[in-house]
Design an enzyme around this catalytic site. Structure first.
Site, PDB file in Angstrom:
ATOM      1  N   ASP A  69      10.522 -11.542 -49.906  1.00 57.54           N
ATOM      2  CA  ASP A  69      10.778 -12.118 -48.600  1.00 57.54           C
ATOM      3  C   ASP A  69      11.116 -13.602 -48.793  1.00 57.54           C
ATOM      4  O   ASP A  69      10.884 -14.162 -49.875  1.00 57.54           O
ATOM      5  CB  ASP A  69       9.518 -11.941 -47.750  1.00 57.54           C
ATOM      6  CG  ASP A  69       9.623 -12.593 -46.395  1.00 57.54           C
ATOM      7  OD1 ASP A  69      10.620 -12.335 -45.692  1.00 57.54           O
ATOM      8  OD2 ASP A  69       8.718 -13.368 -46.047  1.00 57.54           O
TER       9      ASP A  69
ATOM     10  N   ASP B 163      11.030 -16.473 -45.742  1.00 68.54           N
ATOM     11  CA  ASP B 163      10.161 -17.326 -44.930  1.00 68.54           C
ATOM     12  C   ASP B 163       8.690 -16.975 -45.150  1.00 68.54           C
ATOM     13  O   ASP B 163       8.289 -15.814 -45.031  1.00 68.54           O
ATOM     14  CB  ASP B 163      10.505 -17.173 -43.446  1.00 68.54           C
ATOM     15  CG  ASP B 163      11.795 -17.873 -43.076  1.00 68.54           C
ATOM     16  OD1 ASP B 163      11.964 -19.038 -43.469  1.00 68.54           O
ATOM     17  OD2 ASP B 163      12.633 -17.256 -42.404  1.00 68.54           O
TER      18      ASP B 163
ATOM     19  N   LYS C  75      13.149  -2.951 -43.683  1.00 68.31           N
ATOM     20  CA  LYS C  75      13.456  -3.556 -44.980  1.00 68.31           C
ATOM     21  C   LYS C  75      13.294  -2.546 -46.116  1.00 68.31           C
ATOM     22  O   LYS C  75      14.062  -2.559 -47.083  1.00 68.31           O
ATOM     23  CB  LYS C  75      12.519  -4.729 -45.244  1.00 68.31           C
ATOM     24  CG  LYS C  75      12.834  -6.033 -44.544  1.00 68.31           C
ATOM     25  CD  LYS C  75      11.876  -7.100 -45.072  1.00 68.31           C
ATOM     26  CE  LYS C  75      12.063  -8.436 -44.446  1.00 68.31           C
ATOM     27  NZ  LYS C  75      11.143  -9.442 -45.026  1.00 68.31           N
TER      28      LYS C  75
ATOM     29  N   ASP D 177       4.936 -11.626 -46.500  1.00 66.78           N
ATOM     30  CA  ASP D 177       3.898 -12.301 -45.712  1.00 66.78           C
ATOM     31  C   ASP D 177       3.748 -11.815 -44.289  1.00 66.78           C
ATOM     32  O   ASP D 177       2.892 -12.321 -43.564  1.00 66.78           O
ATOM     33  CB  ASP D 177       4.196 -13.812 -45.671  1.00 66.78           C
ATOM     34  CG  ASP D 177       5.309 -14.138 -44.686  1.00 66.78           C
ATOM     35  OD1 ASP D 177       6.376 -13.488 -44.744  1.00 66.78           O
ATOM     36  OD2 ASP D 177       5.101 -15.027 -43.835  1.00 66.78           O
TER      37      ASP D 177
ATOM     38  N   ASP E 114       7.362  -6.871 -43.680  1.00 66.91           N
ATOM     39  CA  ASP E 114       7.331  -6.554 -45.109  1.00 66.91           C
ATOM     40  C   ASP E 114       6.552  -5.273 -45.416  1.00 66.91           C
ATOM     41  O   ASP E 114       6.553  -4.814 -46.557  1.00 66.91           O
ATOM     42  CB  ASP E 114       6.712  -7.717 -45.895  1.00 66.91           C
ATOM     43  CG  ASP E 114       7.549  -8.976 -45.800  1.00 66.91           C
ATOM     44  OD1 ASP E 114       8.757  -8.898 -46.064  1.00 66.91           O
ATOM     45  OD2 ASP E 114       6.991 -10.034 -45.441  1.00 66.91           O
TER      46      ASP E 114
END
EC number: 3.1.3.18
Length: 221
Positions: A8, A10, A150, A173, A177
């Site tokens: 990831d 951010d 994702k 995070d 995810d």
């Protein structure tokens, strides 16, 4: 040999106050296995980051709505419903929150991102009316087509690379995810991760943000 990674951006490659952590420019180009950047950001952002990191452009963008590998861009869903929902939200008094130019959504192909200061109740009502998912990444709300994840994007990239998704290690995070964690062989939530990500991950790092990611890379080496 190091395992392939799916990372990831951010909250994972960034500093606590925001902005890319410059240590990524040393750590990622030195990794001797494929790195897939999987993000909720619009497609050009992770492509540009790969370019500036000088790593192959392997991208899952917009929560899996756009996938890029082996010089092929695949848009996995119809983008019209999220855009129609965003228009309805604005017509009913909502504000996307990015100003007139709206560079957050200007190049977005399959979903719409809304500032976290937006009217959440109205936004959730509109999402339900248009049969859309509303995902809170901790950085923005995202109106997206149900079933776009994702993890599916990562499986698509892995297939192009001829690599079993179970060979990948994931670092992330937030709730977006979780599907990536479910697709890979081993997963890490950085210490600043939200509760859903922490619960889904195999491990939670001691360090937060880029410190946590570097902790994972050091352990894998």
């Amino acid at each position: 040999m190091a395992p392939p990674l799916v990372l990831d951006i951010d909250g994972t490659l960034t500093k606590p106050a925001g902005g890319l952590d410059p240590r990524a420019f040393e750590a990622l180009p030195a990794w001797d296995a494929p790195i897939v950047l999987a993000t909720g950001k619009a497609f050009p952002y992770p492509v540009a980051l790969c370019h500036f990191l000088a790593i192959p452009e392997l991208v899952v963008a917009e929560h899996g709505g756009v996938v890029y590998a082996d010089d092929e861009v695949r848009v996995t869903v119809d983008s019209e419903r999220p855009k129609a929902a965003a228009r309805a939200f604005v017509e009913r008094g909502g504000d996307l929150g990015w100003g007139g130019a709206d560079t957050v959504n200007r190049w977005r192909e399959t979903e719409v991102a809304i500032n976290l200061d937006a009217d959440e109740r109205l936004l959730r009502d509109v999402a339900a009316e248009f049969d859309l998912d509303l995902v809170d990444t901790g950085y923005a709300y995202h109106l997206k087509t149900p079933g776009v994840e994702k993890g599916d994007g990562l499986r698509s990239v892995a297939s192009v690379l001829g690599v079993d998704p179970a060979e990948f290690v994931a670092v992330g995070d937030s709730e977006n995810d979780v599907s990536t964690f479910e697709a890979v062989g081993e997963s890490f939530a950085v210490a600043n991760a939200d509760e859903r990500a922490r619960a889904a991950a195999d491990h939670v790092t001691e360090g937060a943000h880029m410190d946590g990611t570097l902790e994972v890379l050091a352990a894998l080496r």
